[in-house]
Design an enzyme around this catalytic site. Structure first.
Site, PDB file in Angstrom:
ATOM      1  N   HIS A 100       0.859  -1.196   0.000  1.00 29.64           N
ATOM      2  CA  HIS A 100       0.000   0.000   0.000  1.00 29.64           C
ATOM      3  C   HIS A 100       0.892   1.242   0.000  1.00 29.64           C
ATOM      4  CE1 HIS A 100      -2.900   2.998   1.267  1.00 29.64           C
ATOM      5  NE2 HIS A 100      -3.849   2.147   0.942  1.00 29.64           N
ATOM      6  N   GLU A 149      -4.264   2.337  -7.169  1.00 32.28           N
ATOM      7  CA  GLU A 149      -4.661   3.363  -6.206  1.00 32.28           C
ATOM      8  C   GLU A 149      -3.774   4.603  -6.387  1.00 32.28           C
ATOM      9  OE1 GLU A 149      -6.729   1.567  -2.440  1.00 32.28           O
ATOM     10  OE2 GLU A 149      -4.600   1.794  -2.109  1.00 32.28           O
TER      11      GLU A 149
HETATM   12  P1  PGA Z   1      -9.816   5.528   0.736  1.00 36.13           P
HETATM   13  O1  PGA Z   1      -8.598   4.489   0.940  1.00 36.13           O
HETATM   14  O2  PGA Z   1     -10.988   4.727   0.259  1.00 36.13           O
HETATM   15  O3  PGA Z   1      -9.996   6.144   2.088  1.00 36.13           O
HETATM   16  O4  PGA Z   1      -9.371   6.508  -0.281  1.00 36.13           O
HETATM   17  C1  PGA Z   1      -8.345   3.487   0.017  1.00 36.13           C
HETATM   18  C2  PGA Z   1      -7.042   2.852   0.370  1.00 36.13           C
HETATM   19  O5  PGA Z   1      -6.123   3.563   0.796  1.00 36.13           O
HETATM   20  O6  PGA Z   1      -6.896   1.625   0.238  1.00 36.13           O
END
Ligand code: PGA
Length: 234
Positions: A100, A149
């Site tokens: 992540h 992401e």
């Molecule tokens: P968020 O986080 O939905 O709060 O943007 C997603 C993530 O970081 O996996």
């Protein structure tokens, strides 16, 4: 998802949030209201300290929810103080989020460490879900599932402040998903993450090459998470 028979992942990433009591409330609220659909694969990724309670509550309630971890160790079990090895985690989890952006940034995780974690997860039979931040992020070998992401899209969705931040558009996310599949093989599953809410989730899951969503902030609130699941059903 209307008109499509692909199955969709809805993965809750709680990050460093929730006491055990809050965790159990969430599991019973969401578990009892979960829409019954074979094609929705729901996973909750709590903190390490809550994993075994979550697993127990899901098993006792017979809820169709899988459990995941937010990380795992690049090492095997042994003398690695503080680490959570895949061979031990496999008793509790089916999936693990790996790489992540918050771990890359705050814990200096490198692509090399991430590759090792993917290897450990696969050896243990845990599905590694590798987070990639953009098209340049390498996808380790033997990784069959990624979460795209973009860093700028993370945790902006609930602010309701115009111009402060936003999710990527479903169309852009789909373009990226297509490019990743062209590069790494069409069997790669691509999840979108970054400010997903009940309002925008449908836009992502109806895209041709997006196989689900990874939800942070909006997954913490059981009611909002149920709304997300229901929005996928419409
Ligand atoms: P968020 O986080 O939905 O709060 O943007 C997603 C993530 O970081 O996996």
């Amino acid at each position: 998802m209307a008109g499509s028979d692909k199955s969709i992942w809805i993965i809750a990433n709680w990050k460093s949030n929730k006491t055990i009591a809050e965790t159990l409330d969430w599991v019973s609220s969401v578990g009892s209201k979960l829409p019954k659909r074979e094609d929705l694969k729901v996973v909750v990724c709590p903190t390490f300290s809550a994993l075994s309670e979550v697993k127990k509550a899901i098993t006792v309630g017979n809820f169709p929810i899988m459990v995941g971890s937010q990380d795992l160790s690049p090492f095997e079990a042994g003398a690695y103080t503080g680490e959570e090895s895949a061979s031990l985690l496999k008793e509790l989890v089916e999936l693990s989020i790996i790489g992540h952006s918050e771990r890359r940034k705050n814990f200096s995780e490198t692509d090399e460490m991430i590759s090792k974690k993917v290897k450990r997860a696969n050896e243990a039979g845990i599905t590694p879900l590798v987070c990639v931040q953009d098209e340049e992020t390498p996808v380790p070998e033997e990784c069959k599932m990624i979460a795209y992401e973009p860093i700028w899209a993370i945790s902006t969705g609930l602010t309701n402040t115009p111009g402060v931040g936003r999710a990527d558009t479903p169309e852009d996310a789909n373009k990226l998903a297509i490019r990743f599949k062209q590069k790494y093989g069409k069997e790669l599953e691509v999840i979108y993450g970054g400010s997903v809410t009940a309002t925008n989730v449908k836009g992502f899951i109806i895209q041709s090459d997006i196989d689900g969503v990874l939800v942070g902030n909006a997954s913490l609130d059981a009611e909002e998470f149920i709304k997300i699941l229901k929005a996928c059903k419409e």
